[in-house]
Design a protein around this motif. Structure first.
Motif, PDB file in Angstrom:
ATOM      1  N   LEU A 198      45.323  20.285  30.904  1.00 31.68           N
ATOM      2  CA  LEU A 198      44.870  19.586  32.111  1.00 31.68           C
ATOM      3  C   LEU A 198      44.528  18.130  31.820  1.00 31.68           C
ATOM      4  N   ILE A 199      43.883  17.892  30.681  1.00 31.10           N
ATOM      5  CA  ILE A 199      43.415  16.551  30.328  1.00 31.10           C
ATOM      6  C   ILE A 199      43.806  16.245  28.885  1.00 31.10           C
ATOM      7  N   TYR A 200      44.586  15.211  28.674  1.00 29.95           N
ATOM      8  CA  TYR A 200      44.830  14.675  27.332  1.00 29.95           C
ATOM      9  C   TYR A 200      45.515  13.314  27.472  1.00 29.95           C
ATOM     10  N   GLU A 201      45.531  12.556  26.372  1.00 32.81           N
ATOM     11  CA  GLU A 201      46.234  11.274  26.366  1.00 32.81           C
ATOM     12  C   GLU A 201      47.702  11.540  26.055  1.00 32.81           C
ATOM     13  N   GLY A 202      48.541  11.392  27.042  1.00 32.84           N
ATOM     14  CA  GLY A 202      49.958  11.682  26.902  1.00 32.84           C
ATOM     15  C   GLY A 202      50.532  11.927  28.285  1.00 32.84           C
ATOM     16  N   THR A 203      51.674  12.597  28.350  1.00 31.96           N
ATOM     17  CA  THR A 203      52.318  12.869  29.631  1.00 31.96           C
ATOM     18  C   THR A 203      51.855  14.213  30.180  1.00 31.96           C
ATOM     19  N   LEU A 204      51.256  14.177  31.360  1.00 30.19           N
ATOM     20  CA  LEU A 204      50.793  15.385  32.043  1.00 30.19           C
ATOM     21  C   LEU A 204      51.946  15.909  32.891  1.00 30.19           C
ATOM     22  N   ASP A 205      52.348  17.151  32.626  1.00 31.38           N
ATOM     23  CA  ASP A 205      53.555  17.691  33.249  1.00 31.38           C
ATOM     24  C   ASP A 205      53.246  18.536  34.472  1.00 31.38           C
ATOM     25  N   ALA A 206      53.832  18.146  35.588  1.00 28.15           N
ATOM     26  CA  ALA A 206      53.732  18.943  36.814  1.00 28.15           C
ATOM     27  C   ALA A 206      55.070  18.920  37.541  1.00 28.15           C
ATOM     28  N   PHE A 207      56.162  18.958  36.757  1.00 26.02           N
ATOM     29  CA  PHE A 207      57.503  18.855  37.342  1.00 26.02           C
ATOM     30  C   PHE A 207      58.299  20.152  37.236  1.00 26.02           C
ATOM     31  N   TYR A 208      57.853  21.094  36.406  1.00 23.41           N
ATOM     32  CA  TYR A 208      58.559  22.374  36.296  1.00 23.41           C
ATOM     33  C   TYR A 208      58.431  23.156  37.605  1.00 23.41           C
ATOM     34  N   ALA A 218      44.266  19.857  24.306  1.00 29.11           N
ATOM     35  CA  ALA A 218      45.179  20.745  23.576  1.00 29.11           C
ATOM     36  C   ALA A 218      46.305  19.993  22.884  1.00 29.11           C
ATOM     37  N   HIS A 219      46.404  18.678  23.123  1.00 29.59           N
ATOM     38  CA  HIS A 219      47.492  17.900  22.514  1.00 29.59           C
ATOM     39  C   HIS A 219      47.037  16.496  22.139  1.00 29.59           C
ATOM     40  N   HIS A 220      47.738  15.954  21.153  1.00 32.89           N
ATOM     41  CA  HIS A 220      47.680  14.543  20.778  1.00 32.89           C
ATOM     42  C   HIS A 220      46.286  14.119  20.311  1.00 32.89           C
ATOM     43  N   LYS A 221      45.824  12.970  20.734  1.00 30.83           N
ATOM     44  CA  LYS A 221      44.574  12.416  20.226  1.00 30.83           C
ATOM     45  C   LYS A 221      43.415  13.381  20.467  1.00 30.83           C
ATOM     46  N   LEU A 222      42.688  13.690  19.394  1.00 26.64           N
ATOM     47  CA  LEU A 222      41.593  14.659  19.496  1.00 26.64           C
ATOM     48  C   LEU A 222      40.353  14.053  20.133  1.00 26.64           C
ATOM     49  N   LEU A 235      38.355   9.622  30.601  1.00 24.04           N
ATOM     50  CA  LEU A 235      39.762   9.920  30.865  1.00 24.04           C
ATOM     51  C   LEU A 235      39.897  10.867  32.054  1.00 24.04           C
ATOM     52  N   ILE A 236      38.931  11.759  32.220  1.00 24.52           N
ATOM     53  CA  ILE A 236      38.959  12.680  33.366  1.00 24.52           C
ATOM     54  C   ILE A 236      38.925  11.894  34.668  1.00 24.52           C
ATOM     55  N   LEU A 237      38.070  10.887  34.728  1.00 23.25           N
ATOM     56  CA  LEU A 237      37.959  10.062  35.934  1.00 23.25           C
ATOM     57  C   LEU A 237      39.230   9.243  36.137  1.00 23.25           C
ATOM     58  N   GLU A 238      39.813   8.763  35.050  1.00 26.02           N
ATOM     59  CA  GLU A 238      41.050   7.988  35.144  1.00 26.02           C
ATOM     60  C   GLU A 238      42.194   8.844  35.685  1.00 26.02           C
ATOM     61  N   ILE A 239      42.294  10.074  35.179  1.00 23.51           N
ATOM     62  CA  ILE A 239      43.365  10.972  35.630  1.00 23.51           C
ATOM     63  C   ILE A 239      43.150  11.368  37.084  1.00 23.51           C
ATOM     64  N   ASP A 240      41.895  11.603  37.457  1.00 22.38           N
ATOM     65  CA  ASP A 240      41.578  11.906  38.852  1.00 22.38           C
ATOM     66  C   ASP A 240      42.011  10.754  39.760  1.00 22.38           C
ATOM     67  N   LYS A 241      41.726   9.550  39.335  1.00 18.82           N
ATOM     68  CA  LYS A 241      42.101   8.375  40.121  1.00 18.82           C
ATOM     69  C   LYS A 241      43.620   8.258  40.228  1.00 18.82           C
ATOM     70  N   GLY A 242      44.312   8.530  39.113  1.00 16.86           N
ATOM     71  CA  GLY A 242      45.765   8.446  39.120  1.00 16.86           C
ATOM     72  C   GLY A 242      46.399   9.426  40.092  1.00 16.86           C
ATOM     73  N   PHE A 243      45.974  10.673  40.028  1.00 21.69           N
ATOM     74  CA  PHE A 243      46.509  11.682  40.949  1.00 21.69           C
ATOM     75  C   PHE A 243      46.179  11.338  42.396  1.00 21.69           C
ATOM     76  N   THR A 244      44.957  10.869  42.635  1.00 20.17           N
ATOM     77  CA  THR A 244      44.540  10.530  43.994  1.00 20.17           C
ATOM     78  C   THR A 244      45.371   9.387  44.556  1.00 20.17           C
ATOM     79  N   GLU A 245      45.650   8.394  43.730  1.00 20.04           N
ATOM     80  CA  GLU A 245      46.481   7.269  44.172  1.00 20.04           C
ATOM     81  C   GLU A 245      47.879   7.742  44.559  1.00 20.04           C
ATOM     82  N   LEU A 246      48.454   8.625  43.754  1.00 18.67           N
ATOM     83  CA  LEU A 246      49.782   9.144  44.062  1.00 18.67           C
ATOM     84  C   LEU A 246      49.767   9.965  45.350  1.00 18.67           C
TER      85      LEU A 246
END
Length: 254
Positions: free
Chosen positions: A175-185, A211-215, A221-232
């Protein structure tokens, strides 16, 4: 300790067991309590993660699956006491949603120095019946530690995060990590993904453990991802097939 896994100490009772040599850079987590231990995910299945776990605990080990994707269940074959969220029990037992050929292509997507003992021809996707099913707000008790199941669909129908309120730890899965979040499958849902991020945003989180990449990631980052999804969403772009969207610390692929 092992030529494939890297072990990093989160605190005296918590460890990250990582596969940095592979492009997926998966993280599994071992939580030791007074009565038993909890292993969150088992990684790619390239190396024997149980050998690492056995050096970090002599307690009975429960395995919890954040979601039934190949890169999180590879080492399930080494354990018996496995839990999975109810929505994905059939993926584990009956039919994994991606063919073995595609999984092997993903495994070999980027150059990797696999250990000598690893045989790609023998590689198989784990298939088996869960010992127990997980549900929203289930509490996993380790004796002196309690971990709560939070259903966070979007990346997959039965995706979960695990929240240890007393320490402020959130084990975020994919759900949350630095990298590409996949929701296209076909089995993903970008709208549910957005709502799951909003759901965990309300928790008191001192450390997000991906679960991936930078530990070591910031909880911001949670707030950043929330903002990104909301903007889209507000721009009418949160629909599958719209492609890749790039942000400062992550991407969203829908």
């Amino acid at each position: 300790m092992n030529d494939w896994f890297t072990i990093e100490k989160i605190d005296d009772d918590t460890y990250a067991i990582s596969e940095y040599k592979h492009w997926e850079e998966t993280h599994c987590y071992l939580l030791n309590g007074t009565k038993n231990s909890l292993l969150i995910d088992t990684g790619l299945g390239v190396g024997n993660i149980k050998k690492v776990v056995d050096k970090l605990t002599d307690l009975p080990v429960k395995v919890i699956t954040t979601h039934v994707h190949w890169d999180h269940i590879g080492g399930h074959k080494y354990f018996n006491d496995i839990g999975v969220f109810e929505a994905e029990k059939d993926w584990l037992k009956i039919k994994f949603p991606i063919p073995l050929s595609s999984v092997k292509m993903n495994l070999l997507k980027e150059p990797c120095e696999f250990p000598e003992y690893f045989d790609m021809e023998e590689y198989r996707i784990f298939q088996g019946e869960a010992a127990f099913l997980l549900h929203e707000n289930d509490i996993i008790n380790l004796g002196d530690r309690n971990v709560r199941v939070i259903h966070t669909p979007g990346h997959s129908p039965g995706h979960i995060c695990l929240y240890e309120e007393s320490r402020g730890y959130l084990f975020t899965g994919d759900l949350i990590y630095e990298g590409t979040l996949d929701a296209f499958y076909p089995s993903t849902n970008p709208y549910e993904f957005m709502n799951s991020v909003k759901k965990i945003k309300e928790l008191a989180i001192k450390r997000a453990l991906p679960a991936h990449h930078k530990l070591n990631i910031s909880t911001d980052l949670i707030l950043e991802i929330d903002k990104g999804f909301t903007e889209l969403y507000e721009a009418g772009k949160l629909n599958q097939g719209n492609g890749m969207f790039f942000f400062e610390n992550f991407n969203i692929h829908i």
